[in-house]
Design an enzyme around this catalytic site. Structure first.
Site, PDB file in Angstrom:
ATOM      1  N   ASP A  13     -24.064  34.174   3.316  1.00  0.00           N
ATOM      2  CA  ASP A  13     -24.524  35.217   4.248  1.00  0.00           C
ATOM      3  C   ASP A  13     -23.521  36.364   4.327  1.00  0.00           C
ATOM      4  OD1 ASP A  13     -26.276  36.363   6.033  1.00  0.00           O
ATOM      5  OD2 ASP A  13     -25.539  35.238   7.768  1.00  0.00           O
ATOM      6  N   GLY A  14     -24.005  37.530   4.734  1.00  0.00           N
ATOM      7  CA  GLY A  14     -23.118  38.662   5.027  1.00  0.00           C
ATOM      8  C   GLY A  14     -23.062  39.738   3.950  1.00  0.00           C
ATOM      9  N   GLY A  16     -25.199  42.133   3.435  1.00  0.00           N
ATOM     10  CA  GLY A  16     -25.581  43.417   4.030  1.00  0.00           C
ATOM     11  C   GLY A  16     -24.427  44.026   4.813  1.00  0.00           C
ATOM     12  N   ARG A  26     -27.411  48.137   1.287  1.00  0.00           N
ATOM     13  CA  ARG A  26     -27.421  46.657   1.328  1.00  0.00           C
ATOM     14  C   ARG A  26     -27.528  46.054  -0.068  1.00  0.00           C
ATOM     15  NH1 ARG A  26     -28.498  44.049   5.946  1.00  0.00           N
ATOM     16  NH2 ARG A  26     -29.497  42.365   4.802  1.00  0.00           N
ATOM     17  N   ASN A  61     -37.099  35.030   4.135  1.00  0.00           N
ATOM     18  CA  ASN A  61     -36.530  36.305   3.680  1.00  0.00           C
ATOM     19  C   ASN A  61     -37.554  37.269   3.064  1.00  0.00           C
ATOM     20  OD1 ASN A  61     -33.371  34.818   2.635  1.00  0.00           O
ATOM     21  ND2 ASN A  61     -33.815  35.957   4.506  1.00  0.00           N
ATOM     22  N   ARG A 184     -25.263  29.471  12.365  1.00  0.00           N
ATOM     23  CA  ARG A 184     -26.612  28.900  12.273  1.00  0.00           C
ATOM     24  C   ARG A 184     -26.791  28.168  10.937  1.00  0.00           C
ATOM     25  NH1 ARG A 184     -27.348  34.002  13.934  1.00  0.00           N
ATOM     26  NH2 ARG A 184     -27.933  34.790  11.889  1.00  0.00           N
ATOM     27  N   SER A 186     -29.999  27.935   9.728  1.00  0.00           N
ATOM     28  CA  SER A 186     -31.053  28.774   9.120  1.00  0.00           C
ATOM     29  C   SER A 186     -31.990  28.042   8.150  1.00  0.00           C
ATOM     30  CB  SER A 186     -30.411  29.977   8.416  1.00  0.00           C
ATOM     31  OG  SER A 186     -29.746  30.785   9.356  1.00  0.00           O
TER      32      SER A 186
HETATM   33  C1  IPE Z   1     -29.819  32.663   5.331  1.00  0.00           C
HETATM   34  O1  IPE Z   1     -29.355  33.927   5.614  1.00  0.00           O
HETATM   35  C2  IPE Z   1     -30.606  32.672   4.045  1.00  0.00           C
HETATM   36  C3  IPE Z   1     -29.838  32.876   2.810  1.00  0.00           C
HETATM   37  C4  IPE Z   1     -28.531  32.927   2.742  1.00  0.00           C
HETATM   38  C5  IPE Z   1     -30.609  33.008   1.613  1.00  0.00           C
HETATM   39  P1  IPE Z   1     -30.159  34.909   6.603  1.00  0.00           P
HETATM   40  O2  IPE Z   1     -29.304  36.107   6.803  1.00  0.00           O
HETATM   41  O3  IPE Z   1     -31.524  35.128   6.082  1.00  0.00           O
HETATM   42  O4  IPE Z   1     -30.253  34.015   7.916  1.00  0.00           O
HETATM   43  P2  IPE Z   1     -30.532  34.391   9.414  1.00  0.00           P
HETATM   44  O5  IPE Z   1     -31.846  35.093   9.421  1.00  0.00           O
HETATM   45  O6  IPE Z   1     -29.412  35.272   9.841  1.00  0.00           O
HETATM   46  O7  IPE Z   1     -30.533  33.086  10.139  1.00  0.00           O
HETATM   47  C1  IPE Z   2     -27.288  37.068   2.572  1.00  0.00           C
HETATM   48  O1  IPE Z   2     -26.826  38.276   3.079  1.00  0.00           O
HETATM   49  C2  IPE Z   2     -28.270  37.248   1.432  1.00  0.00           C
HETATM   50  C3  IPE Z   2     -29.640  36.832   1.738  1.00  0.00           C
HETATM   51  C4  IPE Z   2     -30.046  36.318   2.858  1.00  0.00           C
HETATM   52  C5  IPE Z   2     -30.631  37.018   0.686  1.00  0.00           C
HETATM   53  P1  IPE Z   2     -27.640  39.109   4.155  1.00  0.00           P
HETATM   54  O2  IPE Z   2     -28.516  40.071   3.438  1.00  0.00           O
HETATM   55  O3  IPE Z   2     -28.329  38.216   5.111  1.00  0.00           O
HETATM   56  O4  IPE Z   2     -26.459  39.910   4.862  1.00  0.00           O
HETATM   57  P2  IPE Z   2     -26.339  40.267   6.410  1.00  0.00           P
HETATM   58  O5  IPE Z   2     -26.487  38.998   7.169  1.00  0.00           O
HETATM   59  O6  IPE Z   2     -27.422  41.242   6.706  1.00  0.00           O
HETATM   60  O7  IPE Z   2     -24.972  40.859   6.536  1.00  0.00           O
HETATM   61 MG    MG Z   3     -27.801  37.427   6.940  1.00  0.00          MG
END
Ligand code: IPE
Ligand code: IPE
Ligand code: MG
Length: 225
Positions: A13-14, A16, A26, A61, A184, A186
């Site tokens: 995660d993270g 973005g 992103r 997603n 989380r 998730s």
């Molecule tokens: C979890 O990340 C899914 C993946 C890493 C693919 P998200 O960013 O989608 O999760 P939530 O929505 O914050 O719980």
């Molecule tokens: C995880 O990074 C990648 C996926 C869920 C596909 P995010 O895209 O959720 O990044 P944030 O949480 O917005 O920083």
């Molecule tokens: Mg995320």
């Protein structure tokens, strides 16, 4: 070797936030995340990790902006295309998610083809197993398992459910990692992580490092088997 026999599962995660902090779109964060995954695979192999399972894209997603989803799909094609690299490392690739023939499955054909080819072309490797979760959600998996058993007239209990999961031979998770400061789970590997400790890392996924992985493996080691 400090990680032998360990199954590490990562909620990557993270991406973005990593990009936003740098004033980038992103999509640039996802690109950096895919590149870091390739680096983490190398580190995990060197550390003796047996199974690395990563959450690439969830059943939830798909509601993201179309352009972002398209970019992430392209990155999965790239990831599953790293066959030469994976063969050099002795890594066997697998995939977990809604089965392609399931009416609710959403993996597009070109990604399906990349997945099938990567699995086939790395099948003989005997080093680490890298399982990529794409179009994956734990609730969908458990519901699918229950429905499979119901149709077959099999009694539903913990053992039969476990054997009806998408990948029944995936070993239990020894440590679940969540990056980017979130706490989380998730909808990731709920069944397989039932007894796993959770390693929360403040690093955004593109910055997830060898030290972060070491912390996770050390946490796995504290749980008696
Ligand atoms: C979890 O990340 C899914 C993946 C890493 C693919 P998200 O960013 O989608 O999760 P939530 O929505 O914050 O719980
Ligand atoms: C995880 O990074 C990648 C996926 C869920 C596909 P995010 O895209 O959720 O990044 P944030 O949480 O917005 O920083
Ligand atoms: Mg995320």
């Amino acid at each position: 070797m400090y990680g032998s026999d360990v199954h590490v599962a990562c909620i990557m995660d993270g991406n973005g936030r990593w990009a936003r902090k740098r004033g980038l779109p992103r999509t640039a964060g996802h690109t950096a995340g895919e590149e870091n995954l390739a680096a983490v695979v190398r580190i995990a192999v060197r550390s003796g990790v047996d199974h690395l399972t990563v959450f690439g894209f969830s059943t939830e997603n798909w509601v993201r902006p179309r352009q972002e989803v398209r970019h992430i799909l392209g990155l999965h094609k790239k990831l599953f295309g790293r066959i030469a690299e994976l063969n050099e490392l002795g890594v066997r690739v697998r995939w977990i998610g809604r089965p392609f023939d399931d009416p609710t499955a959403r993996t597009p054909r070109y990604v399906q083809r990349a997945i099938i080819k990567a699995i086939r072309d790395t099948a003989n490797n005997s080093g680490m197993t890298l399982t990529v979760a794409f179009d994956y959600g734990s609730r969908a998996e458990i519901a699918h398992a229950a429905e499979t058993l119901r149709r077959a007239g099999t009694m539903i209990d913990a053992e039969s459910l476990g054997s009806a999961m998408y990948m029944p031979d995936l070993p239990p998770v020894d440590v679940l990692v969540r990056t980017s400061g979130e706490t989380r789970v998730s909808n990731f590997l709920l069944w397989q992580s039932a007894g796993a400790p959770i390693s929360f890392s403040t690093s955004a996924w593109p910055d997830f490092s060898e030290d972060d992985l070491k912390d996770a493996i050390a946490l796995a080691r504290t749980i008696p088997h």
